[in-house]
Design a protein around this motif. Structure first.
Motif, PDB file in Angstrom:
ATOM      1  N   CYS A 164       7.409 -12.553   8.749  1.00 22.37           N
ATOM      2  CA  CYS A 164       6.154 -13.007   8.671  1.00 22.37           C
ATOM      3  C   CYS A 164       5.725 -14.321   7.914  1.00 22.37           C
ATOM      4  O   CYS A 164       6.488 -14.906   6.722  1.00 22.37           O
ATOM      5  N   CYS A 196       4.234 -15.044   4.358  1.00 27.16           N
ATOM      6  CA  CYS A 196       4.815 -14.000   3.027  1.00 27.16           C
ATOM      7  C   CYS A 196       6.834 -13.528   2.914  1.00 27.16           C
ATOM      8  O   CYS A 196       6.868 -13.436   2.049  1.00 27.16           O
ATOM      9  N   CYS A 199      -0.774 -10.074   8.914  1.00 28.12           N
ATOM     10  CA  CYS A 199       0.632  -9.495   8.625  1.00 28.12           C
ATOM     11  C   CYS A 199       0.022  -8.052   7.425  1.00 28.12           C
ATOM     12  O   CYS A 199      -0.874  -8.714   6.646  1.00 28.12           O
ATOM     13  N   HIS A 214       0.918  -7.163   4.611  1.00 28.42           N
ATOM     14  CA  HIS A 214       1.564  -8.221   3.799  1.00 28.42           C
ATOM     15  C   HIS A 214       0.152  -8.663   2.981  1.00 28.42           C
ATOM     16  O   HIS A 214       0.163  -8.405   1.877  1.00 28.42           O
ATOM     17  N   CYS A 215       0.430 -10.002   3.421  1.00 29.48           N
ATOM     18  CA  CYS A 215      -0.318 -10.353   2.898  1.00 29.48           C
ATOM     19  C   CYS A 215      -1.340 -11.050   3.780  1.00 29.48           C
ATOM     20  O   CYS A 215      -2.646 -11.750   3.390  1.00 29.48           O
TER      21      CYS A 215
END
Ligand SMILES: [Zn+2]
Length: 179
Positions: free
Chosen positions: A66, A69, A141, A143-144
């Protein structure tokens, strides 16, 4: 395995074909992306005698960092290619002009099979994004979790700050102690 088009197996008019290839078979390599899945190709071939109009739709997954992140994210890539294949005798001039054109391929009258691998490979490589997640794939994303369109709001930055996380825990445990 390959993506062979057996020309004389094709009926006059539209034909639908599908090919499933591994990324390694297509020698798909990229500086930024890995190819964790197979590469699926759906091809429509419209045949009129020795003219074959080929429309391909290629889908595969790419994995990469990404751009915000740097965690790994995956995204689907859809690429297309088009080609007019003619099976006939051609003069060197015709062959040269077909090669320059890029969408016309003239093959020898004796040709029985045409491998579409090179076209599939090129389509994927040309359609690789500059960075992921792209807005086309929601820009999200896991994750972030930030969307492409919006800058991260102040709320999320505060949550990510460990000092705020510690404060939130204190506030949570205080009423418990009092009761
Ligand atoms: Zn991210």
């Amino acid at each position: 395995m390959s993506a062979l088009l057996v020309l004389d197996d094709l009926a006059e008019g539209p034909n639908a074909l599908a090919f499933e290839l591994r990324a390694e078979e297509l020698e798909l390599k990229d500086e930024f992306f890995a190819f964790p899945s197979g590469v699926e190709t759906r091809v429509e071939v419209r045949r009129a005698l020795d003219n074959f109009r080929i429309d391909g739709v290629v889908t595969c997954r790419i994995a990469g960092e990404c751009y915000r992140c740097l965690e790994e994210v995956q995204e689907e890539v859809t690429a297309r290619f088009r080609l007019l294949l003619q099976r006939r005798l051609a003069t060197p001039e015709e062959l040269a002009s077909a090669e320059k054109d890029g969408f016309i391929e003239i093959v020898d009258p004796g040709t029985r099979e045409v491998d579409l691998c090179a076209y599939i490979r090129e389509a994927v490589i040309l359609d690789l994004p500059m960075r992921i997640p792209t807005p086309e794939a929601d820009g999200r994303c896991p994750h972030c979790g930030v969307e492409e369109s919006a800058e991260p709001p102040a709320e999320q930055e505060r949550e990510a700050d460990p000092r705020w996380a510690a404060l939130a825990q204190i506030e949570f445990s205080q009423p418990k102690e009092g009761s």
